[in-house]
Structures are given as structure tokens and as C-alpha cells.
Write a protein that holds these residues in place. Structure first.
Motif, PDB file in Angstrom:
ATOM      1  N   GLU A 111      49.602  51.849  40.867  1.00  0.00           N
ATOM      2  CA  GLU A 111      50.921  52.355  41.261  1.00  0.00           C
ATOM      3  C   GLU A 111      51.958  52.081  40.175  1.00  0.00           C
ATOM      4  OE1 GLU A 111      51.684  50.381  44.912  1.00  0.00           O
ATOM      5  OE2 GLU A 111      50.267  51.611  46.090  1.00  0.00           O
TER       6      GLU A 111
ATOM      7  N   VAL B  52      51.592  54.616  37.493  1.00  0.00           N
ATOM      8  CA  VAL B  52      52.231  55.870  37.891  1.00  0.00           C
ATOM      9  C   VAL B  52      53.743  55.785  37.698  1.00  0.00           C
ATOM     10  CG1 VAL B  52      52.671  57.401  39.852  1.00  0.00           C
ATOM     11  CG2 VAL B  52      50.389  56.467  39.487  1.00  0.00           C
ATOM     12  N   GLN B  53      54.314  54.622  38.065  1.00  0.00           N
ATOM     13  CA  GLN B  53      55.754  54.429  37.877  1.00  0.00           C
ATOM     14  C   GLN B  53      56.131  54.488  36.400  1.00  0.00           C
ATOM     15  OE1 GLN B  53      57.129  50.696  39.414  1.00  0.00           O
ATOM     16  NE2 GLN B  53      59.215  50.943  38.631  1.00  0.00           N
TER      17      GLN B  53
ATOM     18  N   ARG C 121      54.489  56.068  34.014  1.00  0.00           N
ATOM     19  CA  ARG C 121      54.382  57.452  33.533  1.00  0.00           C
ATOM     20  C   ARG C 121      55.586  58.270  33.979  1.00  0.00           C
ATOM     21  NH1 ARG C 121      48.860  56.423  35.139  1.00  0.00           N
ATOM     22  NH2 ARG C 121      47.535  56.210  33.282  1.00  0.00           N
ATOM     23  N   ASN C 122      56.051  58.034  35.208  1.00  0.00           N
ATOM     24  CA  ASN C 122      57.267  58.723  35.652  1.00  0.00           C
ATOM     25  C   ASN C 122      58.470  58.301  34.817  1.00  0.00           C
ATOM     26  OD1 ASN C 122      55.781  59.988  37.671  1.00  0.00           O
ATOM     27  ND2 ASN C 122      56.273  58.445  39.216  1.00  0.00           N
TER      28      ASN C 122
ATOM     29  N   GLN D 249      58.603  60.273  31.605  1.00  0.00           N
ATOM     30  CA  GLN D 249      59.196  61.593  31.784  1.00  0.00           C
ATOM     31  C   GLN D 249      60.707  61.493  31.982  1.00  0.00           C
ATOM     32  OE1 GLN D 249      57.507  63.757  35.028  1.00  0.00           O
ATOM     33  NE2 GLN D 249      58.785  65.576  34.731  1.00  0.00           N
ATOM     34  N   GLN D 250      61.135  60.490  32.777  1.00  0.00           N
ATOM     35  CA  GLN D 250      62.568  60.336  33.020  1.00  0.00           C
ATOM     36  C   GLN D 250      63.304  59.950  31.736  1.00  0.00           C
ATOM     37  OE1 GLN D 250      63.890  61.061  35.980  1.00  0.00           O
ATOM     38  NE2 GLN D 250      65.953  60.755  35.170  1.00  0.00           N
TER      39      GLN D 250
END
Length: 779
Positions: free
Chosen positions: A291, A294-295, A297-298, A301-302
Motif C-alpha cells: 500500500e 502505491v502511495q 507511485r501516486n 504522479q502528483q
């Protein structure tokens, strides 16, 4: 499964474990790799000699580890000086672990059994935890084999293998079609018919599909591990103290005879249960890690999106600055064009005027020459007197500055871009993160506040229940006329005295606190009333506060005294002077009444030159009271104190005067040009003087030439009377010329311009000279 592959590879050779051994440190090594990294120890350090000398195993291990492993090299060394264990350079394994290179392969004519046995007194260093292990007489056989790891590797390799092939094909094995569970062999269809006919004893064998055979092979029981001390005996019990499986002979005659043991099956199930529970916690951590990935990787993008947005904002801000600079550039160019047109107009008008006057003069001259040619005396004498007067009058008209240009060719516009360039160089990002709350507004302690003559003492504190950390306070006062507030003190003290206020004036004061997070709200505004004049006794005056009125008592001891300073950006308005006793710095900003004796009303002010506002070529000494310059050009320096009211007098003594320069003395605004002579612009009023005479100058206009100059040791006096709004100069206590300037209004700072040929010293706190007091008494 792919992530598990690194757990199945040897740290020495980098390949899958082959016949893995379990070291006492719980790490694994291939048996061949363990043999390659053995190191022989001296005979005196063998286990038998250690036991004879009484040295413990742990002591020996520590000493051995120190001898093999050094801080300077993370590899492994060998004992030097032994023929059987030569020193060899270290190499890196595929896993990055530094090991000794393997021994040279044996000659091909020698059988495997001819390999050299493990030497006596050998030691082994784990390539993962660097723990040194001493081998006993059994050598590597003293380390148990990791059968479980072998099984895991076997299953892993089978799961990664390609399509199952026949095991009996001699050339190019074909794909297997069946597997015999009893023979444990995969057959293609031709080999099955030829080698495994369905008749006779083979008819009872069970043939299954290859995939099912692979699963059954995985589930088939593996070879039972045997005891390392008794190779013919299987493990039957578990030693709790040594934490290892043992056989029954170990319990009867071996070193485990007195140890606590438990059934092997029960401990197997118990440890499986413990491992499962540990895996549950590790599984939760792995889930959290997924998790978290995933955070992250987000976040990538952000961050990319925010970067694009921030870059666009930055470009817009820089473009706005460039647009503002272009607009300012257009405004400055417009001023230059106006100056250009003005100069041209003045010069052209003078050209036109001189042309007309020259034509008239030439005509008069030609006419006079013709008259001189006349031979009639009586006729000549009738007009000669008038012609002579006209000629003299015309000559006088040419001698009154007519032949002096009314305008210079130089542009007296000097663009001061240094502050802007400095601001551009200092342009940077500001990151503000709130780490603590903003402080609460301070509370003024009215019982500690008081006034004395033209001084005021104020005291404040934080609210009793406030727990927010405060780094300092900011005290603000207005100008005594209801104008804007100014910062008069910034620091950690909670009490200070402001000296140098106007007499008979009403001031408003307020305080705010600050820390790293920000600035608090203001406290309640306190109204202060100063005494009427310097002769009045100390009074206890009421200070009205909104909705309330309070009586203030006599001034209490205080921790700091403030002296009023100039009010311009980038400098403190007040100079903090620490003192253990109250200081009495009488103000130079007093409101004077011309009806009172001028000797009683003169204000005494002590100040020095200000390095913060001076040109960089100015050199300071004597506590900033003496200045000179390191440039041949004129440079300006201001005093620290600005004056807007009252009568003020100071002197400057000439310490050095070489090559007849023209120093200038006077007053100026805070934004006066610093790289030209004082009086060149409209922000300064000055007298410049040489060794013979002096002139007054303002806005590059020279007036009132007066005889009398200066030499080394001379004294120049400056008298600023803001009551009468005049500026007067003196040399050696005698007035120099008439009143230099009138209608002086606003805030003025003492100013001097000089070059490297002049050095002056400032003298303040002086009484008004006699020439001015006598003149005032006559008026």
C-alpha cells in the motif's frame, strides 16, 4: 516466487545452493563454497590448545574475528606466515560479498576422492554476518545439511522448468506423455512402449500425466536427514538447550545426555505454528509495504503534476516582474527624454538670444565705425556721448553671464540599480511550515508604565494561561500626531524606555509578539502624554485606554533605553543601549516656542555617522564619529539621527585637508544620492567649501559665494532651526554668509560629502553658537 530466488542463492558463488550447510549463525553455504573459503589457523590457536590454556570459545572467536576482518577492508584475510594458508587477494561474489577465490581445480586425471581434505585447525568466516567459526576435528561434517532448503530449491527449479521431457530419449528428448509413480521416470510414448510395457511386473505400475507426476514428485517424502555425529542414525528427538535434532545415541552417550529433549514431531508442529504466526505479522507488514508503494507511485504522479503547475506559476511571476521592469524602464526613458528636450530647449533659446544680441552688437559696431569716419566735428560731438553710453551698456550686457552656458551637457541622472540587483540575487523560495501556534497578544502592564519629561517607559507580559513559545516582541509608537505606527523596539525584553519623544505630545503605543510561526495580534493601544517642556517636574499622568482610565506611577527600573533613530526602510528606528541604570538621552526633536529664551529651548542630541546608509567607499573610525573616503570622487555619509522639529547644532572638525578638495556639509533626505557631491540633487542642502571661499548648493544650483575657506584644524558648524525653518553654516564659530536656506520642512539627516583628501570628525551635543543666540535675541 520470483522474489524468493535471492534467498535460494549462495552468497559466495551466486548460484543456487548445492548441498547447503547450516552454519551456527543460521546462514547457509554450499559445501564446496565452504571448503573454498576455509582459512588455516596457527597450531597454537587450535581448539585443543585453547581449552588447555583456559581461553573461552567466545574470547577466541572475538580475537579470531579481529585478526580476519578489519575496518579498512570489508573482505576477508588469511593468516600470513603459514605455508599451508598463503595470503590471497579478495574477490567479489555475484552477491557483492568479498571472498577468497576458490582453490585451483584438481587435475583431470585425479578422481574426486583425491581432493585435499579439510586441514586441521581451520576456521570459517560467514560471508553474511562476518562471524568467525572454528572447525573441530570433524571439519565441515560438523555442520548439518539443510535438507529443507534443498527441497525448496528443487521445487522452485521444477516450477520454473519448461515442458517436461522424456528421461530415456538418447538424442533430443521428446515431450513426456506419462510418468510412472513407482519408477519415478517420465516417458515419451515410444520410450514407454519400448522400456515400460504394460505387462509382467510393470503392469501393476501406475502411470499418471506429467503434470500430476510433477506434483506427486514434490509431495514425495525426501531422504531423512541423519545425525551429524552418528551418520547411521536418524534424528528422533529435539534438544531444547542446543535447539537442534538429535539421535538416541546422542542422548545415551553424547554431549546431549544431560540436556532436556522433546519429541521431534511435537517440536516440528510447534515450530511450524510459531513460524506461521510470525509470517502473519510479516504478511501484514508486506501488505502495508504494498500500500505504501502505491502511495509513493501516486506521489510521483502528483509531484509531476504539481511541478508543471508550479513551473507555470513561477514563469507567470517572473513574467510579471519583467513586465513591471519594462514599465519602469519606459517611465525612466520618458524622464530621460524630458531631460533631453529640456536641455535642448534651454540651449536653443540661449542660441537664439545670443544670435539676436550678436546681430545687434555687430550692427552697433558697424554704425560706430561709420560715424568715426565723419570729418564734421560738431556733428560727431552731437551723437558721440550717446554712442559711447550705448557701447558701454552693450558691453555690460555681455558681461553678466551671457557667455556662460545655462545648461550642462551632462545628464545628472544616475540610475541606482544596485538595490534591485541585490533583490534579484536574493530572490528565492520561502518555505513556511507551521510548527507551533501563533502567540497570543501581549498584555500591557499599566502599573509599570509611566512618562518622565520626553521619555516613556512601557512594560508588558504574555497572558497568564498562554503556553505558546515566544521568540520576541515588537513595540510600536506613532509619530505623536496621530500618524502611522513605527517599530521602535524588537527583542526579548518585556520592558523598555523610549527616549527622544516630543515634549507636550500625545503618543499611542502597542505591542505584538512573534515566533517562527508568525506574529500575534496587537495588544490594546495605550495613549502616552509627555511633559510640557524641559523645565517641568516629573508628573504622574493618566493614560486613557479604551473604556478605562488608569493612573501611572513613577518610572520603575528598566532594562533598556532606546534612542530615536531615522525612519527609513531597512533600519531600526531606535538604537538599543543596554544600561543597568536609567539613561537620560534628551531629545533633539522638541517642539520649540520662539517666545521662550532660545538657550533654554535648545535641544542636545548625541549621534554618530551611520555605516548602514553610507556609500561603500566611506571609511569609519572612532566609534563612527570620524570618516574619510578611499575614492577620489565625492561620496556621501549621513548621520544616524533624523530631525523634524526643534533647533539642532553640530560641528565637524577638519582632521586632514590635502590638495584643496571641496568637501560639502549640510542636511539631506534619507534617499539622497550617495555617489555625487552633496547638493547635486534636490534631496540635499549643503555648503561646499575650499581653502579660499564657499558656496551654497541645492539641486545643482550654486548661490552666495562667500570669501573664507577651511584648512586643517578648522571647524565647520551646521545649525538647523526647524522652528524658523532655516539652515545656517559657520566656519570657526563665525557665521559663513547669510542664512543659507529657508522654508526647511520635513525630516532631515546630518550629511557630509568628501573624498580621500579629507577626513572629518563629528562633534554633537553642543550648545548653539553666540552669533545665533545674539541674533535671535535682537529679533
Amino acid at each position: 516466487m520470483d522474489e524468493m530466488e535471492e534467498e535460494l542463492k549462495c552468497p559466495v558463488c551466486g548460484s543456487f545452493y548445492r548441498e547447503p550447510l547450516i552454519l551456527p549463525c543460521s546462514h547457509n553455504l554450499c559445501q564446496a563454497c565452504a571448503r573454498n573459503i576455509l582459512v588455516q589457523t596457527p597450531e597454537a590457536e587450535s581448539p585443543q590448545s585453547r581449552r588447555a590454556s583456559g581461553v573461552s570459545d567466545y574470547d577466541y572467536l572475538d580475537l579470531d574475528k579481529m585478526s580476519l576482518y578489519s575496518e579498512a577492508d570489508s573482505g576477508y584475510g588469511s593468516y600470513g606466515g603459514f605455508a599451508s594458508a598463503p595470503t590471497t587477494p579478495c574477490q567479489k561474489s555475484p552477491n557483492g560479498v568479498r571472498v577468497f577465490p576458490p582453490a585451483a581445480p584438481p587435475p583431470p586425471h585425479l578422481p574426486p576422492a583425491a581432493l585435499a581434505p579439510v586441514p586441521r585447525n581451520a576456521c570459517l568466516t560467514c560471508p553474511q554476518c562476518h562471524r568467525s567459526l572454528i572447525l573441530d576435528e570433524r571439519g565441515l561434517r560438523g555442520f548439518p545439511k539443510n535438507r529443507v532448503l534443498e527441497g525448496v530449491i528443487d521445487r522452485y527449479q521444477q516450477s520454473k522448468a519448461a515442458a517436461l521431457r522424456c528421461q530415456l530419449c538418447e538424442k533430443a528428448p521428446k515431450e513426456a506423455t506419462v510418468m510412472c509413480e513407482q519408477c519415478d521416470v517420465f516417458y515419451c510414448e515410444p520410450c514407454r512402449l519400448r522400456c515400460h510395457p504394460p505387462r509382467g511386473p510393470l503392469a501393476k505400475h501406475r502411470l499418471v500425466p506429467p503434470a500430476q507426476g510433477r506434483v506427486s514428485r514434490r509431495l514425495s517424502p525426501r531422504k531423512i536427514s541423519t545425525c551429524t555425529d552418528h551418520e547411521l542414525e536418524n534424528h528422533s528427538m529435539y534438544c531444547v538447550q542446543c535447539k537442534m535434532p538429535v539421535c538416541y545415541q546422542c542422548l545415551e552417550e553424547g554431549k546431549h545426555s544431560s540436556h532436556e529433549v522433546k519429541a521431534l514431531g511435537a517440536m516440528w508442529k510447534l515450530h511450524k505454528s510459531q513460524l506461521s504466526q510470525a509470517l502473519n505479522g510479516l504478511s501484514d507488514r508486506a501488505k502495508e509495504a504494498k500500500e505504501f508503494l502505491v502511495q509513493l507511485r501516486n506521489m510521483v504522479q502528483q509531484i509531476q503534476e504539481n511541478s508543471v503547475e508550479f513551473e507555470a506559476c513561477l514563469v507567470a511571476q517572473c513574467d510579471a516582474l519583467i513586465d513591471a521592469l519594462n514599465r519602469r524602464k519606459a517611465q525612466l526613458l520618458s524622464r530621460v527624454n524630458k531631460e533631453h528636450e529640456h536641455k535642448l530647449k534651454v540651449v536653443r533659446d540661449q542660441i537664439s538670444h545670443c544670435t539676436v544680441k550678436l546681430r545687434q552688437t555687430t550692427g552697433l559696431m558697424e554704425y560706430c565705425l561709420e560715424v568715426i569716419k565723419e570729418n564734421d566735428p560738431s556733428g560727431f560731438l552731437q551723437i558721440s556721448d550717446a554712442l559711447i553710453r550705448r557701447v558701454h551698456l552693450t558691453e555690460d550686457q555681455w558681461g553678466k553671464g551671457t557667455l556662460t552656458p545655462r545648461m550642462t551637457t551632462d545628464f545628472d541622472l544616475n540610475l541606482d540599480s544596485a538595490p534591485l540587483l541585490q533583490s534579484i540575487h536574493q530572490l528565492d523560495f520561502v518555505q513556511m511550515k507551521a510548527s507551533s501556534p501563533v502567540p497570543a497578544p501581549p498584555i500591557l502592564q499599566l502599573e509599570e508604565c509611566c512618562t518622565h519629561n520626553n521619555s516613556a517607559t512601557l512594560s508588558w507580559k504574555q497572558p497568564p494561561l498562554s503556553t505558546v513559545q515566544v521568540e520576541g516582541y515588537i513595540l510600536e509608537l506613532d509619530d505623536g500626531n496621530g500618524g502611522q505606527f513605527r517599530e521602535v523596539y524588537v527583542g526579548k525584553e518585556t520592558m523598555c524606555t523610549v527616549d527622544g519623544l516630543h515634549f507636550n505630545s500625545t503618543y499611542s503605543a502597542r505591542v505584538k509578539a512573534f515566533n517562527k510561526t508568525g506574529v500575534s495580534q496587537y495588544s490594546k493601544t495605550l495613549v502616552l502624554q509627555t511633559s510640557e517642556d524641559t523645565e517641568s517636574e516629573e508628573q504622574t499622568l493618566p493614560f486613557p485606554v479604551p473604556l478605562e482610565r488608569f493612573q501611572l506611577r513613577r518610572m520603575s527600573p528598566f532594562s533598556s533605553t532606546l534612542n530615536l533613530q531615522p525612519s527609513f526602510s531597512g533600519r531600526s528606528y531606535f538604537e538599543l543601549r543596554s544600561s543597568s541604570h536609567p539613561l537620560s538621552l534628551h531629545s533633539s526633536l522638541q517642539s520649540l516656542n520662539s517666545a521662550v529664551d532660545i538657550k533654554k529651548l535648545v535641544a542636545v542630541a548625541w549621534f554618530s555617522f551611520d555605516p548602514g546608509s553610507a556609500h561603500s567607499d566611506i571609511l569609519f573610525s572612532n566609534d563612527n564619529l570620524t570618516v574619510t573616503c578611499n575614492s577620489y570622487d565625492d561620496r556621501v555619509v549621513l548621520g544616524k539621527t533624523g530631525f523634524s522639529k526643534g533647533l539642532h547644532y553640530w560641528e565637524l572638525s577638519i582632521d586632514r585637508y590635502d590638495n584643496h578638495p571641496d568637501p560639502a556639509f549640510g542636511v539631506a533626505r534619507v534617499d539622497v544620492l550617495k555617489d555625487v557631491m552633496l547638493g547635486k540633487d534636490d534631496k540635499a542642502w549643503a555648503m561646499y567649501v575650499d581653502n579660499n571661499r564657499s558656496w551654497f548648493m541645492h539641486n545643482n544650483s550654486h548661490t552666495n559665494r562667500t570669501e573664507g575657506g577651511i584648512t586643517k584644524g578648522a571647524t565647520v558648524g551646521v545649525l538647523l532651526d526647524l522652528t524658523r525653518r532655516t539652515l545656517t553654516f559657520s566656519i570657526n564659530e563665525d557665521q559663513q554668509g547669510p542664512v543659507a536656506f529657508e522654508n526647511m520642512e520635513g525630516l532631515f539627516f546630518p550629511a557630509v560629502s568628501l573624498n580621500r583628501n579629507v577626513q572629518v570628525t563629528l562633534h554633537t551635543g553642543l550648545p548653539v553658537p553666540e552669533f545665533y543666540t545674539s541674533r535671535a535675541s535682537m529679533q
